[in-house]
Scaffold this motif. Sequence first.
Motif, PDB file in Angstrom:
ATOM      1  N   GLU A  76      -1.273 -62.096  30.475  1.00 15.72           N
ATOM      2  CA  GLU A  76      -2.374 -61.753  29.477  1.00 15.72           C
ATOM      3  C   GLU A  76      -3.445 -62.675  29.525  1.00 15.72           C
ATOM      4  N   GLU A  77      -3.321 -63.955  29.807  1.00 18.56           N
ATOM      5  CA  GLU A  77      -4.254 -64.967  29.680  1.00 18.56           C
ATOM      6  C   GLU A  77      -4.710 -65.654  31.033  1.00 18.56           C
ATOM      7  N   GLN A  78      -4.003 -65.096  31.904  1.00 15.54           N
ATOM      8  CA  GLN A  78      -4.201 -65.225  33.470  1.00 15.54           C
ATOM      9  C   GLN A  78      -4.192 -66.592  33.507  1.00 15.54           C
ATOM     10  N   LYS A  79      -3.223 -67.704  33.059  1.00 14.40           N
ATOM     11  CA  LYS A  79      -2.946 -68.844  33.236  1.00 14.40           C
ATOM     12  C   LYS A  79      -1.447 -69.235  33.373  1.00 14.40           C
ATOM     13  N   TRP A  80      -1.172 -70.601  33.991  1.00 17.12           N
ATOM     14  CA  TRP A  80      -0.006 -70.881  33.783  1.00 17.12           C
ATOM     15  C   TRP A  80       0.274 -71.924  32.574  1.00 17.12           C
ATOM     16  N   ILE A  81       1.462 -71.934  31.777  1.00 17.19           N
ATOM     17  CA  ILE A  81       1.624 -72.782  30.728  1.00 17.19           C
ATOM     18  C   ILE A  81       2.643 -73.659  31.042  1.00 17.19           C
ATOM     19  N   LEU A  82       2.881 -74.712  30.702  1.00 15.20           N
ATOM     20  CA  LEU A  82       4.110 -75.652  30.641  1.00 15.20           C
ATOM     21  C   LEU A  82       5.031 -75.483  29.137  1.00 15.20           C
ATOM     22  N   VAL A  83       6.218 -75.066  29.605  1.00 18.93           N
ATOM     23  CA  VAL A  83       6.963 -74.790  28.304  1.00 18.93           C
ATOM     24  C   VAL A  83       8.030 -76.014  28.415  1.00 18.93           C
ATOM     25  N   CYS A  84       8.058 -76.836  27.372  1.00 17.73           N
ATOM     26  CA  CYS A  84       9.146 -77.936  27.256  1.00 17.73           C
ATOM     27  C   CYS A  84      10.440 -77.521  26.210  1.00 17.73           C
ATOM     28  N   ARG A  85      11.361 -77.906  26.699  1.00  9.95           N
ATOM     29  CA  ARG A  85      12.565 -77.845  25.467  1.00  9.95           C
ATOM     30  C   ARG A  85      13.405 -78.857  25.441  1.00  9.95           C
ATOM     31  N   ASP A  86      13.769 -79.171  24.131  1.00  9.04           N
ATOM     32  CA  ASP A  86      14.483 -80.432  23.785  1.00  9.04           C
ATOM     33  C   ASP A  86      15.662 -80.123  22.993  1.00  9.04           C
ATOM     34  N   GLU A  87      16.719 -80.020  23.335  1.00 12.02           N
ATOM     35  CA  GLU A  87      17.945 -79.864  22.205  1.00 12.02           C
ATOM     36  C   GLU A  87      18.872 -80.909  22.185  1.00 12.02           C
ATOM     37  N   GLY A  88      19.327 -81.290  20.921  1.00 12.34           N
ATOM     38  CA  GLY A  88      20.180 -82.404  20.798  1.00 12.34           C
ATOM     39  C   GLY A  88      21.209 -82.008  19.525  1.00 12.34           C
ATOM     40  N   ASP A  97      35.700 -89.270  -1.333  1.00 10.60           N
ATOM     41  CA  ASP A  97      37.153 -89.467  -1.673  1.00 10.60           C
ATOM     42  C   ASP A  97      38.043 -90.047  -0.620  1.00 10.60           C
ATOM     43  N   GLY A  98      37.716 -90.803   0.321  1.00 10.81           N
ATOM     44  CA  GLY A  98      38.453 -91.194   1.270  1.00 10.81           C
ATOM     45  C   GLY A  98      38.576 -90.700   2.489  1.00 10.81           C
ATOM     46  N   ASP A  99      38.147 -89.304   2.586  1.00 10.53           N
ATOM     47  CA  ASP A  99      38.157 -88.259   3.759  1.00 10.53           C
ATOM     48  C   ASP A  99      37.054 -88.440   4.207  1.00 10.53           C
ATOM     49  N   GLU A 100      36.878 -88.806   5.660  1.00 10.70           N
ATOM     50  CA  GLU A 100      35.728 -88.945   6.362  1.00 10.70           C
ATOM     51  C   GLU A 100      35.397 -87.502   6.687  1.00 10.70           C
ATOM     52  N   ASP A 101      34.266 -87.051   6.725  1.00  9.78           N
ATOM     53  CA  ASP A 101      33.682 -85.738   7.308  1.00  9.78           C
ATOM     54  C   ASP A 101      32.658 -85.883   8.251  1.00  9.78           C
ATOM     55  N   LEU A 102      32.684 -85.366   9.280  1.00  6.91           N
ATOM     56  CA  LEU A 102      31.607 -85.230  10.260  1.00  6.91           C
ATOM     57  C   LEU A 102      30.643 -84.168  10.065  1.00  6.91           C
ATOM     58  N   VAL A 103      29.369 -84.828  10.037  1.00  8.43           N
ATOM     59  CA  VAL A 103      28.208 -83.932   9.731  1.00  8.43           C
ATOM     60  C   VAL A 103      27.385 -83.634  10.963  1.00  8.43           C
ATOM     61  N   GLU A 104      27.087 -82.400  11.212  1.00  3.55           N
ATOM     62  CA  GLU A 104      26.306 -82.333  12.723  1.00  3.55           C
ATOM     63  C   GLU A 104      24.936 -81.460  12.360  1.00  3.55           C
ATOM     64  N   ILE A 105      24.019 -81.911  12.919  1.00  2.00           N
ATOM     65  CA  ILE A 105      22.611 -81.379  12.807  1.00  2.00           C
ATOM     66  C   ILE A 105      22.194 -80.997  14.030  1.00  2.00           C
ATOM     67  N   ARG A 106      21.942 -79.926  14.481  1.00  2.00           N
ATOM     68  CA  ARG A 106      21.533 -79.484  15.794  1.00  2.00           C
ATOM     69  C   ARG A 106      19.955 -79.296  15.517  1.00  2.00           C
ATOM     70  N   VAL A 107      19.221 -79.684  16.516  1.00  2.00           N
ATOM     71  CA  VAL A 107      17.734 -79.611  16.612  1.00  2.00           C
ATOM     72  C   VAL A 107      17.423 -79.050  17.849  1.00  2.00           C
ATOM     73  N   ALA A 108      16.592 -78.064  18.030  1.00  2.00           N
ATOM     74  CA  ALA A 108      15.885 -77.353  19.198  1.00  2.00           C
ATOM     75  C   ALA A 108      14.454 -77.477  18.785  1.00  2.00           C
ATOM     76  N   ILE A 109      13.771 -78.111  19.811  1.00  2.00           N
ATOM     77  CA  ILE A 109      12.503 -78.032  19.527  1.00  2.00           C
ATOM     78  C   ILE A 109      11.830 -77.422  20.936  1.00  2.00           C
ATOM     79  N   SER A 110      10.765 -76.703  20.744  1.00  2.00           N
ATOM     80  CA  SER A 110      10.142 -76.116  22.176  1.00  2.00           C
ATOM     81  C   SER A 110       8.662 -75.902  21.828  1.00  2.00           C
ATOM     82  N   ALA A 111       8.069 -76.552  22.928  1.00  2.00           N
ATOM     83  CA  ALA A 111       6.510 -76.491  22.742  1.00  2.00           C
ATOM     84  C   ALA A 111       5.954 -75.765  24.198  1.00  2.00           C
ATOM     85  N   ARG A 112       4.648 -75.483  23.935  1.00  2.00           N
ATOM     86  CA  ARG A 112       3.949 -74.711  24.920  1.00  2.00           C
ATOM     87  C   ARG A 112       2.657 -75.394  25.084  1.00  2.00           C
ATOM     88  N   TYR A 113       2.296 -75.740  26.318  1.00  2.00           N
ATOM     89  CA  TYR A 113       1.212 -76.430  26.513  1.00  2.00           C
ATOM     90  C   TYR A 113      -0.013 -75.790  27.663  1.00  2.00           C
TER      91      TYR A 113
END
Length: 113
Positions: A76-88, A97-113
Motif C-alpha cells: 500500500e505504501e510501496q516501501k520496505w519497513i524494518l520490523v523489530c521484535r523483542d521478547e523476554g 509467609d515463608g513460602d517463595e513464589d516465583l513471579v514471571e513478567i512476559r514482555v513482547a515489544i514490536s516496532a516498525r521503522y
Amino acid sequence: MSTTISISRKSGFHKSDALREDTLLREEALRFSAWLAERELETVTMNQVLGFAREADASAALARAGVEYEWVWVPEEQKWILVCRDEGRITYRVDEDGDEDLVEIRVAISARY
C-alpha cells in the motif's frame, strides 16, 4: 510500537494454593499496574521492567532470545519497513509467609521503522 505485558506466578506452596493464588498475584499485578501507570506503555523497555522486578528481588533475572529484525514490503505504501521484535521473560521471587513464589513478567515489544 506495540508492547504486550503479562504477569503470572508459580508457587512453591501446593496445598490450598487456590486460596492464596488470587491475593499474591493480585497484589503483584496491582503494584506492577501502579508502576506502569507512571510510564508510557508504548515506550517501556525490558530493562525498565527488570528494574521494577529488582525492587522486589535483587536477583531478578531476564531471559531473552534476542532481538529479531525483518524487512517487510508494504504494498500500500510501496516501501520496505524494518520490523523489530523483542521478547523476554523476567522472573523474580516474592516471599510471603515463608513460602517463595516465583513471579514471571512476559514482555513482547514490536516496532516498525
